[in-house]
Design an enzyme around this catalytic site. Sequence first.
Site, PDB file in Angstrom:
ATOM      1  CD  GLU A 195       6.706  -5.759  -2.121  1.00  0.00           C
ATOM      2  OE1 GLU A 195       7.114  -4.683  -2.835  1.00  0.00           O
ATOM      3  OE2 GLU A 195       7.409  -6.629  -1.940  1.00  0.00           O
ATOM      4  N   GLY A 210       0.826  -1.126   0.084  1.00  0.00           N
ATOM      5  CA  GLY A 210       0.082   0.050  -0.183  1.00  0.00           C
ATOM      6  C   GLY A 210       0.923   1.204  -0.082  1.00  0.00           C
ATOM      7  CB  SER A 211       0.118   4.644   0.849  1.00  0.00           C
ATOM      8  OG  SER A 211      -0.452   4.415   2.236  1.00  0.00           O
ATOM      9  N   GLY A 235       2.705   2.264   5.314  1.00  0.00           N
ATOM     10  CA  GLY A 235       3.822   1.612   5.881  1.00  0.00           C
ATOM     11  C   GLY A 235       4.727   2.292   7.136  1.00  0.00           C
TER      12      GLY A 235
END
EC number: 1.2.1.3
Length: 496
Positions: A252, A230-231, A235
């Site tokens: 990721e 995600g963004s 994270g």
Amino acid sequence: MIKQYMSAMGVDESQYQAGDFAVHSPIDGEVIGKVALHQVNDVDTQIQDAKKAFKEWRTVPAPKRGELVRILGEVLREHKEDLGALVSLEAGKIKEEGLGEVQEMIDICDFAVGLSRQLYGLTIASERPGHHMRETWQPLGVIAVISAFNFPVAVWSWNTALALVCGNPVIWKPSEKTPLTAIACQALFEKALAKFGDAPANLSQLLLGEADVGNALVEHKDVALVSATGSTRMGRIVGPKVAERFGKSLLELGGNNAMILTPSADLDLALRGILFSAVGTAGQRCTTLRRLFVHESVKDDILPRVKAAYSTVSIGHPLEGNLVGPLIDEDSFNNMQDALSKARAAGGTVTGGERVLQDKYPNAYYVTPAIVEMDAQNDVVRHETFAPILYVMTYTEFDEALELQNDVPQGLSSCVFTNDLREAELFLSARGSDCGIANVNIGTSGAEIGGAFGGEKETGGGRESGSDAWKNYMRRQTNTVNYSTELPLAQGINFG
Ligand code: UN1
């Protein structure tokens, strides 16, 4: 419309029409499903159930675990069209890309089946006589998968296929924008389980919910690995929380992917590479091409061709033969407009980026992909906007292009188009691209599953999918065995 696909995959209407959380299609904004969300207190129950599954599954021989994944791959082949179409309806991907995403799932299943007969460790030379050392890989525990709307099914499969052959159960929290495809995947997994026969209950569980539920999953001490896509903003929350309890995470996050277009490049090839990477998936891949560094001698040749190609791209309903579908929602459209106005304020020249088809789809957001010519790489360019915006800048020296390419917070994907061996090799060298993915004469997006997928810096450092990414889902153990009648100490220590 979704009913035909759902029932073909064995999903009953009660599973996606009886809840109170509305799911909107980005195609027209219509409600296409109503799902029941889990609550925070369901999280612990699922984790306890997963722990029970783990105790059994870890003792099943890995090749036998691979058999389940082999069957899952078969079920996915049978339902490629159904699931692919559902991805289009729920995430707005064009038909080809919806099918491509399911193909990625099939590919990772095949990869994981082969892996189930490998999971290789090492033997290590011991410094002591009559001793033997080795390194082994053991199942890790409960794996949480948090995925994003833009690859609503493939990311689950990258994680789940590997986690399963490695001996672990999975709890999946999909994006709240795409719960229907997740429900369908769960149904297909259950079909595979039924064919497989004797597997523990709750090997794969679906956790539908919002941030509070995701948070409970991330904070739970019994989740061994949190694999989150995600963004960067997400994270930054997940990473420290998992680290605080000494859990493992695989992140990721954002990308800000670039192409360097050199004077020796095959421009026809580059044009196609730019188009697929920048415009494909309406600019909503984490690997989407967002920055183009063109050598000053090539700009006047390539840019008009890119603009011409952009103007012929068909935009519209993703299942009606168009190349570009909708943005996921209004927020996404607003973020794009915001980035474009900041770019204009910073001196950028914008072509495209307007909303289209508003009359036909007043509640959906279709845009023409945007090209923004910028004099310099400023903070607008350094920021990832999850929409089809391609910033174009020029360079003079190759070294300068390399520096610009690396001068962003993110480090996912990158490429160079060149026929000059020195440039190509430099790009892939220690002083070349600092990204997890670096390509020559291929665009930034559309990676195969065989390689490790992920990137550096604010992309989060995780690697999933191919290569040795499976090691994330196992614990490493070093073993020393003494088969002698003496007890020599390492480093020659004499103790008493
Ligand atoms: C993502 O956008 O989250 O390389 C993943 C690609 C795809 C995966 C993208 N194989 O573009």
